[in-house]
Design a protein around this motif. Structure first.
Motif, mmCIF file in Angstrom:
data_model
loop_
_atom_site.group_PDB
_atom_site.id
_atom_site.type_symbol
_atom_site.label_atom_id
_atom_site.label_comp_id
_atom_site.label_asym_id
_atom_site.label_seq_id
_atom_site.Cartn_x
_atom_site.Cartn_y
_atom_site.Cartn_z
ATOM 1 N N ILE A 14 0.840 -1.203 0.000
ATOM 2 C CA ILE A 14 0.000 0.000 0.000
ATOM 3 C C ILE A 14 0.876 1.254 0.000
ATOM 4 C CG2 ILE A 14 -1.628 1.347 1.399
ATOM 5 C CD1 ILE A 14 -2.745 -1.452 2.342
ATOM 6 N N ALA A 15 1.882 1.275 0.863
ATOM 7 C CA ALA A 15 2.778 2.439 0.914
ATOM 8 C C ALA A 15 3.511 2.606 -0.411
ATOM 9 C CB ALA A 15 3.778 2.279 2.063
ATOM 10 N N ALA A 16 3.981 1.498 -0.974
ATOM 11 C CA ALA A 16 4.707 1.565 -2.245
ATOM 12 C C ALA A 16 3.797 2.060 -3.359
ATOM 13 C CB ALA A 16 5.281 0.184 -2.587
ATOM 14 N N ALA A 17 2.581 1.536 -3.411
ATOM 15 C CA ALA A 17 1.655 1.942 -4.471
ATOM 16 C C ALA A 17 1.345 3.437 -4.363
ATOM 17 C CB ALA A 17 0.370 1.118 -4.385
ATOM 18 N N LEU A 18 1.138 3.913 -3.137
ATOM 19 C CA LEU A 18 0.849 5.343 -2.966
ATOM 20 C C LEU A 18 2.027 6.195 -3.422
ATOM 21 C CD1 LEU A 18 -0.956 5.320 0.507
ATOM 22 C CD2 LEU A 18 -1.995 5.647 -1.759
ATOM 23 N N MET A 19 3.240 5.756 -3.113
ATOM 24 C CA MET A 19 4.416 6.538 -3.516
ATOM 25 C C MET A 19 4.635 6.478 -5.030
ATOM 26 S SD MET A 19 5.890 8.188 -0.916
ATOM 27 C CE MET A 19 4.215 8.841 -1.017
ATOM 28 N N ILE A 20 4.337 5.335 -5.635
ATOM 29 C CA ILE A 20 4.468 5.240 -7.096
ATOM 30 C C ILE A 20 3.443 6.152 -7.765
ATOM 31 C CG2 ILE A 20 4.187 3.690 -9.088
ATOM 32 C CD1 ILE A 20 5.328 1.420 -7.258
ATOM 33 N N LEU A 21 2.216 6.120 -7.263
ATOM 34 C CA LEU A 21 1.194 7.006 -7.842
ATOM 35 C C LEU A 21 1.588 8.469 -7.650
ATOM 36 C CD1 LEU A 21 -2.068 5.189 -6.720
ATOM 37 C CD2 LEU A 21 -1.135 5.335 -9.043
ATOM 38 N N LYS A 22 2.178 8.789 -6.513
ATOM 39 C CA LYS A 22 2.631 10.158 -6.255
ATOM 40 C C LYS A 22 3.703 10.553 -7.289
ATOM 41 C CE LYS A 22 4.848 13.642 -4.188
ATOM 42 N NZ LYS A 22 5.953 14.338 -4.879
ATOM 43 N N ALA A 23 4.641 9.643 -7.507
ATOM 44 C CA ALA A 23 5.718 9.938 -8.456
ATOM 45 C C ALA A 23 5.158 10.129 -9.867
ATOM 46 C CB ALA A 23 6.751 8.807 -8.442
ATOM 47 N N VAL A 24 4.265 9.240 -10.264
ATOM 48 C CA VAL A 24 3.677 9.341 -11.598
ATOM 49 C C VAL A 24 2.872 10.632 -11.717
ATOM 50 C CG1 VAL A 24 2.070 8.266 -13.221
ATOM 51 C CG2 VAL A 24 3.648 6.840 -11.907
ATOM 52 N N ALA A 25 2.217 11.016 -10.632
ATOM 53 C CA ALA A 25 1.417 12.245 -10.660
ATOM 54 C C ALA A 25 2.286 13.455 -10.980
ATOM 55 C CB ALA A 25 0.703 12.438 -9.319
ATOM 56 N N MET A 26 3.553 13.437 -10.566
ATOM 57 C CA MET A 26 4.432 14.573 -10.881
ATOM 58 C C MET A 26 4.614 14.711 -12.389
ATOM 59 S SD MET A 26 4.975 15.968 -8.019
ATOM 60 C CE MET A 26 3.350 15.297 -7.603
ATOM 61 N N SER A 27 4.722 13.572 -13.097
ATOM 62 C CA SER A 27 4.840 13.637 -14.552
ATOM 63 C C SER A 27 3.590 14.270 -15.152
ATOM 64 C CB SER A 27 5.024 12.226 -15.138
ATOM 65 O OG SER A 27 6.282 11.693 -14.770
ATOM 66 N N ASN A 80 14.719 10.119 -3.789
ATOM 67 C CA ASN A 80 14.263 9.489 -2.553
ATOM 68 C C ASN A 80 13.422 8.233 -2.755
ATOM 69 O OD1 ASN A 80 14.923 11.438 -0.124
ATOM 70 N ND2 ASN A 80 14.405 12.755 -1.841
ATOM 71 N N LEU A 81 12.397 8.311 -3.605
ATOM 72 C CA LEU A 81 11.412 7.236 -3.669
ATOM 73 C C LEU A 81 11.953 5.882 -4.139
ATOM 74 C CD1 LEU A 81 8.193 9.103 -4.864
ATOM 75 C CD2 LEU A 81 9.091 8.776 -2.560
ATOM 76 N N PRO A 82 12.808 5.829 -5.172
ATOM 77 C CA PRO A 82 13.282 4.492 -5.572
ATOM 78 C C PRO A 82 13.991 3.770 -4.422
ATOM 79 C CG PRO A 82 13.767 6.092 -7.294
ATOM 80 C CD PRO A 82 13.288 6.875 -6.092
ATOM 81 N N ASN B 80 10.458 7.165 -14.917
ATOM 82 C CA ASN B 80 9.464 6.125 -15.181
ATOM 83 C C ASN B 80 9.902 4.717 -14.788
ATOM 84 O OD1 ASN B 80 7.095 7.391 -16.891
ATOM 85 N ND2 ASN B 80 8.965 8.402 -17.567
ATOM 86 N N LEU B 81 11.082 4.306 -15.228
ATOM 87 C CA LEU B 81 11.452 2.887 -15.090
ATOM 88 C C LEU B 81 11.578 2.388 -13.655
ATOM 89 C CD1 LEU B 81 13.950 2.398 -18.059
ATOM 90 C CD2 LEU B 81 11.472 2.210 -18.008
ATOM 91 N N PRO B 82 12.194 3.145 -12.722
ATOM 92 C CA PRO B 82 12.284 2.581 -11.362
ATOM 93 C C PRO B 82 10.904 2.276 -10.778
ATOM 94 C CG PRO B 82 13.772 4.450 -11.596
ATOM 95 C CD PRO B 82 12.911 4.421 -12.830
ATOM 96 N N PHE B 83 9.926 3.094 -11.130
ATOM 97 C CA PHE B 83 8.582 2.874 -10.595
ATOM 98 C C PHE B 83 7.911 1.692 -11.287
ATOM 99 C CE2 PHE B 83 9.841 7.306 -10.073
ATOM 100 C CZ PHE B 83 9.921 7.302 -8.695
ATOM 101 N N PHE B 84 8.176 1.555 -12.582
ATOM 102 C CA PHE B 84 7.688 0.370 -13.294
ATOM 103 C C PHE B 84 8.284 -0.902 -12.688
ATOM 104 C CE2 PHE B 84 8.933 -2.867 -16.412
ATOM 105 C CZ PHE B 84 7.681 -3.354 -16.746
ATOM 106 N N ILE B 138 -0.288 2.343 -18.359
ATOM 107 C CA ILE B 138 -0.064 0.951 -17.942
ATOM 108 C C ILE B 138 0.501 0.920 -16.516
ATOM 109 C CG2 ILE B 138 1.352 -1.117 -18.343
ATOM 110 C CD1 ILE B 138 1.147 -0.567 -21.342
ATOM 111 N N LEU B 139 1.433 1.814 -16.239
ATOM 112 C CA LEU B 139 2.021 1.885 -14.898
ATOM 113 C C LEU B 139 0.958 2.212 -13.846
ATOM 114 C CD1 LEU B 139 4.316 1.991 -12.872
ATOM 115 C CD2 LEU B 139 5.010 4.190 -13.824
ATOM 116 N N ILE B 140 0.103 3.166 -14.161
ATOM 117 C CA ILE B 140 -0.980 3.521 -13.228
ATOM 118 C C ILE B 140 -1.915 2.325 -13.034
ATOM 119 C CG2 ILE B 140 -3.021 4.986 -12.942
ATOM 120 C CD1 ILE B 140 -1.410 7.215 -14.422
#
Lengths: 155, 155, 155
Positions: A14-27, A80-82, B80-84, B138-140
């Motif tokens: 859950i924590a990882a998914a939230l942080m990944i979504l946060k990172a993607v949201a920046m893009s 930080n996030l990776p 992108n890739l580290p989160f993928f 796809i990542l989302i």
């Protein structure tokens, strides 16, 4: 395999998914701001006339702080996030208590969301830095915990 | 441990390995272009006379789009890739069907290779952005799937 | 779940933890150098008068090589370490011998620490590049190994 049904592993997921979504949201936020500002682009070919850029202008390649602020936030995420994502995975594999994992992992997520809020709204450096510091200390804590466990220093 | 003999996990491992090799290739492509252009360097000490730089010149530290294009592609990879890589791992741990995993993971790989081709050859922004968008969606998708599984929202 | 008590997985966890701590240290070193130089800042709001910046000056937003050197090192980490962290995880899941894993994983850690030392002290490009190359080749080796294992090409 580790299972998402396991409460400890689910906490991490859950924590990882939230942080990944946060990172993607920046893009996506960068895209949104580039479209709104019609600028802050980076590649020479972005000045070509296309449906998404019907009236190109050389000024579109100039630095644009409205866009670059999000890029700075994103760069901070990349710094930080990776590392959080991998440290958190190893941390839950080291079998901490569920309470310990929840405090550490959700605490990290919270610190990063507050860091984002402080950065986005251009709060003073000191507030932003405090939020970053909390997250970084949590990351160091998790990593040292993993290191101790891997070295057999914990029970 | 998850096993690379498991078809689902192997699908992830193949996609992850291809994306890691792609990311590493950007570093080597930057090196190749810096050597070919004899420029696009970044550190003051890179102007010292060495076997790899027999005729140093201050202009070697100037921005060089031939090199910087690869750096922009690489930065996009880092965003992108580290989160993928982490989302994909958690995704296969959430036990999707093998077909679902193949479409999503190999689809992502394909979208990134097409993004690279479009960026490298300076296609219009709109084409490059479309390829990026497919990968990002796809990542989302994978991340929301993981979140739902971890929250117990799926069967 | 993979266990940190397993010698192979512990080898990975130790190497990963060291690399995460190294990456996090770059952030703290940037902070240290920004505070020492009272400059190298990046955001307009960092020029506000605060306890951490009692005498703001516009020159604090200028590029500052004392600080930017660490940022370049950190960027190099971001281009390499996240991929090592995932490749290393998949590598140990492919069940290499313990000796193989130790040479590869600790060899990578060593190459990155030497790269850091060479970059921090502004050694010639050729020395720094050699250290980077060793790490990058190890990363490629691990990734090809994972790919071969996932494709069923190894015993």
């Amino acid at each position: 395999m580790p299972s998402l049904q396991d409460p400890l592993f689910a906490t991490y997921a859950i924590a990882a998914a939230l942080m990944i979504l946060k990172a993607v949201a920046m893009s996506w936020l960068t895209v949104y701001r580039m479209m709104k500002a019609k600028g802050g682009y980076r590649s020479p070919e972005d000045l070509r006339k296309t449906p998404l850029n019907p009236q190109p202008d050389p000024s579109q390649l100039q630095p644009n702080d409205y866009v670059d602020r999000i890029r700075r936030i994103q760069l901070n995420d990349l710094e930080n996030l990776p590392f959080f994502l991998v440290a958190g995975l190893l941390f839950v594999l080291s079998m901490p208590s569920l309470l310990h994992a929840r405090i550490v992992l959700y605490g990290y997520v919270l610190s990063r969301l507050l860091h984002f809020a402080a950065y986005l709204t251009a709060q003073t450096h000191d507030l932003r830095a405090s939020m970053w510091t909390i997250g970084s200390l949590i990351l160091i804590w998790m990593t040292l915990w993993v290191l101790a466990a891997a070295l057999g220093l914990t029970a």
